[in-house]
Write a protein that holds these residues in place. Structure first.
Motif, short mmCIF file in Angstrom:
data_model
loop_
_atom_site.label_atom_id
_atom_site.label_comp_id
_atom_site.label_asym_id
_atom_site.label_seq_id
_atom_site.Cartn_x
_atom_site.Cartn_y
_atom_site.Cartn_z
N UNK A 168 0.82 -1.21 0.00
CA UNK A 168 0.00 0.00 0.00
C UNK A 168 0.86 1.25 0.00
N UNK A 169 2.02 1.17 0.65
CA UNK A 169 2.90 2.33 0.77
C UNK A 169 4.02 2.25 -0.26
N UNK B 109 3.10 3.57 -6.87
CA UNK B 109 2.43 4.63 -7.65
C UNK B 109 0.93 4.64 -7.40
N UNK B 110 0.34 5.81 -7.48
CA UNK B 110 -1.10 5.94 -7.23
C UNK B 110 -1.92 5.10 -8.18
N UNK B 111 -1.48 4.99 -9.42
CA UNK B 111 -2.24 4.22 -10.40
C UNK B 111 -2.39 2.76 -9.99
N UNK B 112 -1.41 2.22 -9.27
CA UNK B 112 -1.47 0.82 -8.88
C UNK B 112 -2.05 0.62 -7.48
N UNK B 113 -2.19 1.70 -6.72
CA UNK B 113 -2.70 1.56 -5.35
C UNK B 113 -4.19 1.86 -5.26
N UNK B 114 -4.78 2.39 -6.33
CA UNK B 114 -6.22 2.63 -6.32
C UNK B 114 -6.94 1.35 -6.70
N UNK B 115 -8.20 1.26 -6.31
CA UNK B 115 -8.97 0.04 -6.51
C UNK B 115 -10.11 0.31 -7.50
N UNK C 295 0.52 -3.00 4.31
CA UNK C 295 1.38 -3.56 3.26
C UNK C 295 1.20 -5.07 3.12
N UNK C 296 0.82 -5.73 4.20
CA UNK C 296 0.59 -7.17 4.16
C UNK C 296 -0.82 -7.53 3.68
N UNK C 297 -1.66 -6.53 3.55
CA UNK C 297 -3.03 -6.80 3.14
C UNK C 297 -3.90 -7.30 4.28
N UNK C 298 -3.45 -7.10 5.52
CA UNK C 298 -4.22 -7.55 6.68
C UNK C 298 -5.34 -6.57 6.98
N UNK C 299 -6.34 -7.05 7.70
CA UNK C 299 -7.42 -6.16 8.13
C UNK C 299 -6.89 -5.22 9.21
N UNK C 300 -7.28 -3.99 9.12
CA UNK C 300 -6.81 -2.97 10.06
C UNK C 300 -8.01 -2.33 10.74
N UNK C 301 -7.95 -2.29 12.07
CA UNK C 301 -9.00 -1.63 12.85
C UNK C 301 -8.37 -0.40 13.50
N UNK D 256 5.58 9.00 0.99
CA UNK D 256 6.26 7.84 0.42
C UNK D 256 5.80 7.52 -1.00
N UNK D 257 4.88 8.29 -1.54
CA UNK D 257 4.49 8.07 -2.94
C UNK D 257 5.72 8.28 -3.82
#
Length: 263
Positions: free
Chosen positions: A32-33, A36-42, A88-94, A114-115
């Motif tokens: 996630x960090x 590039x923005x193009x690859x981090x958007x969903x 960055x690991x794709x884990x759920x974050x609360x 960090x972009x």
């Protein structure tokens, strides 16, 4: 070896069950960090703003708008590192359970810093600064040029900037409580959105970028009046174009910076 022994061995071998490996190679997790923005958007899910930004902004709108010194005070380094690792690991974050206002605010700034390519890419940033410097006596023309430059942002960059502007304007609407005016927010986020290379004039150029960001924040309604099209439409107000005096802006932002540093 006798016949009996051979039969025993064969029976033993026939009783062995071969387990086929069902493990599949996991695809590499997308960080996630620092991507590039193009690859981090969903975009495949209808989102054009990175998950980290949507989460942190949502949390801060819920719990941070009344927080004195929002974005001024650094959060817990341990919490920030742990939260970044989970994203960055794709884990759920609360964030409610695992964060706090200052740490989540710092996490948002860290994501922007960090972009690999800033929200305003280097070439466009240079054009914006040059346009501003070359047209200080013709601000109506200058703002028309800035409008066109803003509308030339890549889609992911434009969407993120629009999202952040709306959020920062909302933060400033609580400035009586959080002490974060638009001027203060321009100082905090200017360096993250506009990255100025090191040079003898870097400080001056950064001040100009902060002033441009401040103007975007002050006139966000006009700038994003045509938000549905994904491009900006800067509409002149009834009282004509607002003149910007770089000297006064520099003085005002400097005073705000000094106030921020002493608070």
């Amino acid at each position: 070896m006798g016949i009996g022994a051979s039969i025993t061995v064969c029976q033993s071998l026939s009783s062995i069950k071969i387990k086929h490996c069902s493990n599949k190679v996991r695809p590499e997790l997308r960080r996630s960090f620092g991507v590039p923005l193009d690859s981090s958007t969903e975009e495949e899910q209808g989102h054009h703003v990175p998950l980290v930004v949507r989460h942190t902004v949502g949390y801060l709108e819920e719990f941070g708008l009344n927080h004195k010194g929002l974005f001024r005070i650094s959060g817990s380094a341990t919490k920030i590192k742990a939260l970044k690792k989970k994203y960055d690991e794709g884990s759920e974050v609360d964030l409610v359970k695992e964060g706090d206002v200052d740490s989540v605010a710092s996490l948002l700034k860290l994501f922007l810093n960090e972009l690999p390519i800033a929200v305003f890419p280097d070439a466009l940033c240079t054009e914006i600064v040059t346009t501003f410097e070359d047209n200080t006596n013709h601000m109506a023309e200058c703002m028309g040029c800035l409008q066109r430059l803003l509308s030339s942002l890549p889609k992911a960059h434009y969407s993120l900037f629009h999202f952040l502007v709306r959020f920062l304007v909302k933060v400033a609407s609580y400035s009586d409580e959080n002490h974060m005016t638009l001027e203060n927010l321009a100082i905090v986020f200017g360096p993250a959105l506009f990255r100025i290379p090191c040079s003898p004039s870097a400080c001056e150029k950064q001040t100009i970028c902060n002033a441009i960001l401040l103007h975007f924040l002050q006139r966000h309604k006009e700038i994003f009046a045509d938000g549905s099209s994904g491009k900006c439409s800067l509409i002149e107000g009834n009282d004509g174009p607002q003149n910007i005096c770089p000297t006064l802006l520099h003085q005002g932002l400097t005073e705000e910076a000094e106030e921020t540093n002493h608070s």
